[in-house]
Design an enzyme around this catalytic site. Structure first.
Site, PDB file in Angstrom:
ATOM      1  N   ARG A  70       0.831  -1.196   0.000  1.00 38.52           N
ATOM      2  CA  ARG A  70       0.000   0.000   0.000  1.00 38.52           C
ATOM      3  C   ARG A  70       0.867   1.248   0.000  1.00 38.52           C
ATOM      4  NH1 ARG A  70      -1.906   0.826   4.383  1.00 38.52           N
ATOM      5  NH2 ARG A  70      -1.326  -1.069   5.494  1.00 38.52           N
ATOM      6  N   TYR A 211      -1.228  -3.435  -6.782  1.00 41.95           N
ATOM      7  CA  TYR A 211      -0.954  -4.291  -5.618  1.00 41.95           C
ATOM      8  C   TYR A 211      -1.976  -4.158  -4.496  1.00 41.95           C
ATOM      9  CZ  TYR A 211       2.107  -7.340  -2.926  1.00 41.95           C
ATOM     10  OH  TYR A 211       2.635  -8.421  -2.259  1.00 41.95           O
ATOM     11  N   LYS A 220      -9.584  -2.374   1.695  1.00 43.59           N
ATOM     12  CA  LYS A 220      -9.317  -1.201   2.522  1.00 43.59           C
ATOM     13  C   LYS A 220     -10.133   0.002   2.060  1.00 43.59           C
ATOM     14  CE  LYS A 220      -6.095  -3.600   4.550  1.00 43.59           C
ATOM     15  NZ  LYS A 220      -6.254  -4.102   5.914  1.00 43.59           N
ATOM     16  N   HIS A 240     -10.740  -2.330  11.545  1.00 47.05           N
ATOM     17  CA  HIS A 240      -9.621  -3.138  11.049  1.00 47.05           C
ATOM     18  C   HIS A 240      -9.358  -4.256  12.060  1.00 47.05           C
ATOM     19  CE1 HIS A 240      -5.161  -3.114   9.568  1.00 47.05           C
ATOM     20  NE2 HIS A 240      -5.884  -3.961   8.877  1.00 47.05           N
ATOM     21  N   SER A 262      -1.472  -3.670  10.123  1.00 42.79           N
ATOM     22  CA  SER A 262      -1.119  -4.634   9.078  1.00 42.79           C
ATOM     23  C   SER A 262       0.192  -5.331   9.428  1.00 42.79           C
ATOM     24  CB  SER A 262      -0.948  -3.914   7.742  1.00 42.79           C
ATOM     25  OG  SER A 262      -2.138  -3.263   7.401  1.00 42.79           O
ATOM     26  N   CYS A 264       0.915  -7.516  11.746  1.00 40.18           N
ATOM     27  CA  CYS A 264       1.209  -7.696  13.172  1.00 40.18           C
ATOM     28  C   CYS A 264       0.548  -8.955  13.720  1.00 40.18           C
ATOM     29  CB  CYS A 264       0.765  -6.485  13.978  1.00 40.18           C
ATOM     30  SG  CYS A 264       1.792  -5.037  13.708  1.00 40.18           S
ATOM     31  N   ASP A 287      -9.277  -9.677   8.996  1.00 44.74           N
ATOM     32  CA  ASP A 287      -8.827  -8.310   8.692  1.00 44.74           C
ATOM     33  C   ASP A 287      -9.867  -7.220   8.956  1.00 44.74           C
ATOM     34  OD1 ASP A 287      -6.681  -6.663   7.773  1.00 44.74           O
ATOM     35  OD2 ASP A 287      -7.666  -6.431   5.839  1.00 44.74           O
ATOM     36  N   ARG A 379       2.376 -12.015  -0.520  1.00 42.94           N
ATOM     37  CA  ARG A 379       1.028 -12.327  -0.023  1.00 42.94           C
ATOM     38  C   ARG A 379       0.452 -13.582  -0.652  1.00 42.94           C
ATOM     39  NH1 ARG A 379      -1.485  -8.668   3.902  1.00 42.94           N
ATOM     40  NH2 ARG A 379       0.075  -7.031   4.145  1.00 42.94           N
TER      41      ARG A 379
HETATM   42  O1  SAT Z   1      -2.493  -4.498   0.862  1.00 41.78           O
HETATM   43  S1  SAT Z   1      -3.489  -4.581   1.930  1.00 41.78           S
HETATM   44  O2  SAT Z   1      -3.864  -3.249   2.366  1.00 41.78           O
HETATM   45  O3  SAT Z   1      -4.686  -5.267   1.458  1.00 41.78           O
HETATM   46  C1  SAT Z   1      -2.861  -5.478   3.222  1.00 41.78           C
HETATM   47  C2  SAT Z   1      -2.675  -4.729   4.473  1.00 41.78           C
HETATM   48  O4  SAT Z   1      -1.898  -3.792   4.533  1.00 41.78           O
HETATM   49  O5  SAT Z   1      -3.335  -5.073   5.478  1.00 41.78           O
HETATM   50 MN    MN Z   2      -5.208  -5.218   7.188  1.00 37.18          MN
END
Ligand code: SAT
Ligand code: MN
Length: 595
Positions: A70, A211, A220, A240, A262, A264, A287, A379
């Site tokens: 991100r 991405y 998100k 979140h 993210s 963690c 998530d 990922r």
């Molecule tokens: O790339 S994402 O935002 O979907 C993954 C994350 O940062 O939690």
């Molecule tokens: Mn996340």
């Protein structure tokens, strides 16, 4: 194709976007397996997808090295005033931002197909679900959306019948001139990437990245940034948070929602196998949680997603066996390494490191290579239904009643393993002041400590001061039905830099204590920062951990906590008069308790 769409708003929008972006063709997706397979076949032929011999129905993609996470610096909340977006969001006024982006969108799909992806966040047709339509010129996005959301002609039928939707426009920003050969991962340079949200009109415009959260706009962008703004207007919550169900040996169920930044460990906690005897954990989401107050006055949560977009590095049969079983087939891997026998590999997957790999940049790799074989933010995209411990209620449109909220992050020092808030206001204070070391989930420096309130800093679609107030309001409405609030830190280190707590499955011990607290089975120690487990109350049976280490994990260093006060004060000062007075009161009370 677009002409068969009966929803007038959608039809008009498709035509407008096609006029602006000038794609070679327009294709309306139906979400079928045939469609997915056809799209993959094209990407294999084009060289961007590598089928994996060792994992049925699975493919590896390698992104452009500049497009790996991100981009928070390029993410915008474009409200009519800067004040509405607040101090934690990038802001440009909507007219200006739209002009800039229209300039970029002009002709940006030349030589490409424009895909129209109707999707539902939450079970199709459920009253709590929201419909989105993503327009994208990336077939990789289409396939990922198939897994992460519910893409279906049934969604189109709802649209045809007049249902409203959230328009999500996405382009990788890489038009093709006639005869120009495509690259493996087309995208735009960082300075022309824009991930823009117009929460006042429920609109998303993303440009330049292919991405994750930049491109899979249901996640998100819709389910957090736009949904959080809707949730405030409508009196619910978009957070979140992972959601899990814990069942004790007597069969009593507890539902926990936990907010960590993210990368963690949300996915690991959500799928955990408890080490404590007789306890069971089931995954509902890893998530995002959407929560509403039910008819009985309790708070009910659903997972709006359909899959997991999980961090691969560090995932193994030791750390998260359920995730490993989830990703055996029908998975899209991005930026993992490729083994010689046609499997994926990443750092931490196996004790034994393969002697030869192709790394995420497509180069030969051996254990002597200086760089990691997989990118730190590599990922997997996997269907949630494949998780062996997915809860039978994970698609229940009524959701599950939340008993416990957990906040936390990565802190190598200061913060003990677990403590409980005194009450709701104190819990909101803990959420509002949560801090964590930054990770590779965002482009930028890794390991810097930042305040990340409720793990929502990059995801709150309005002024964070108002978001704090919304939390206080929800607590007032919930009253005695409000979930109890805890704070955890799995990441405390020794002076030598070793993690003190084993984490993963053993985190069940901490969750068990929380359940016993809410059942009134254990007393706790009152400390200046909150309630800590009384000696002996944390179930450590079968765990090889010394009393000294336990003491260090639970230690409250009053000086270090006092040193947090000025930092929290500066953090709060950013919100000016939008900071609820009740949080200022909490800060002053903490200061006094530490004296
Ligand atoms: O790339 S994402 O935002 O979907 C993954 C994350 O940062 O939690
Ligand atoms: Mn996340």
């Amino acid at each position: 194709m677009a002409m068969s769409v009966k929803n007038e708003k959608l039809n008009k929008w498709i035509r407008e976007v096609a006029d602006m972006c000038q794609p070679e063709s327009v294709y309306v997706c139906n979400g079928t397996k045939e469609e997915y397979d056809l799209m993959m076949a094209k990407m294999i032929a084009g060289g961007s997808a590598t089928p994996l011999k060792k994992r049925p129905g699975s493919y590896l993609f390698r992104s452009d090295p500049s497009d790996v996470a991100r981009v928070e610096d390029r993410t915008y909340i474009s409200t009519s005033s800067r004040e509405e977006a607040g101090p934690t969001n990038n802001w440009v006024n909507p007219t200006e931002l739209k002009e800039t982006m229209k300039g970029l969108y002009k002709g940006c799909m030349k030589g490409r197909t424009m895909y129209v992806i109707p999707f539902s966040m939450g079970p199709i047709g459920s009253p709590i679900s929201k419909i989105g339509v993503e327009i994208s010129d990336s077939p990789y996005v289409v396939c990922n959306m198939h897994i992460m959301t519910r893409v279906s002609s049934r969604v189109m039928e709802l649209l045809d019948a007049g249902e409203d939707f959230i328009p999500c426009l996405h382009s990788i920003g890489a038009p093709l001139a006639p005869g120009q050969e495509d690259v493996q991962w087309p995208c735009a340079p960082i300075e022309s990437k824009y991930i823009s949200h117009f929460p006042e009109e429920n609109l998303i415009w993303s440009y330049g990245s292919g991405y994750g959260g930049n491109a899979l706009l249901g996640k998100k962008c819709l389910a957090l940034r736009i949904a959080s703004a809707m949730a405030r207007r409508e009196g619910w919550m978009a957070e979140h948070m992972l959601i899990l169900r814990l069942t004790n040996p007597e069969g009593k169920q507890y539902h926990i929602a936990a907010a960590f930044p993210s990368a963690c460990g949300k996915t690991n906690l959500a799928m955990m196998r408890p080490t404590i005897q007789g306890w069971k954990c089931e995954c509902i989401g890893d998530d995002i949680a959407w929560m509403k107050i039910g008819p009985d006055g309790r708070l009910y949560a659903i997972n709006p997603e359909n899959g997991f977009f999980g961090v691969a590095p560090g995932t193994s049969y030791d750390t998260n066996p359920m995730a490993m079983d989830t990703v055996r087939e029908n998975v899209i891997f991005t930026n993992c390494a490729l083994t010689d026998d046609g499997d994926v590999w990443w750092e931490g997957m196996t004790d034994e490191v393969p002697p030869h790999l192709i790394d995420w940049k497509g180069r030969d790799w051996t254990p002597h290579s200086r760089e990691d074989a997989a990118h730190a933010n590599a990922r997997f995209t996997a269907p949630a239904s494949q998780c062996p411990v997915i809860c039978k209620d994970w698609e229940n449109p009524n959701g599950v009643p939340i008993d416990i909220f957990i906040f936390g992050g990565r802190r190598n020092s200061v913060v003990p393993l677990v403590f409980e808030a005194y009450d709701w206001d104190h819990g909101v204070f803990l959420g509002a002041t949560a801090a964590s070391e930054t990770t590779s989930a965002n482009i930028g420096a890794v390991g810097n400590l930042r305040r990340d309130p409720f793990a929502m800093t990059p995801f709150c679609g309005y002024n964070m001061g108002d978001y704090f107030r919304h939390w206080l309001d929800m607590g007032d409405r919930l009253g005695k039905n409000a979930p109890r609030i805890f704070y955890v830190n799995w990441f405390r280190k020794s002076p030598e830099g070793m993690f003190l707590w084993p984490g993963f499955s053993d985190n069940s011990r901490v969750l068990k204590w929380m359940c016993e607290r809410i059942d009134g089975r254990v007393e706790a120690q009152k400390t200046p920062i909150g309630f800590l487990p009384a000696e002996g109350d944390l179930d450590l049976a079968g765990l090889d951990i010394s009393p000294e280490i336990m003491k260090e994990l639970m230690r409250i260093d009053t000086d270090a906590w006092a040193a947090e006060i000025p930092d929290i004060r500066a953090h709060f000062a950013k919100f000016g008069n939008r900071l609820p007075e009740r949080l200022a009161v909490q800060l002053e009370a903490l200061r006094r308790r530490l004296e």
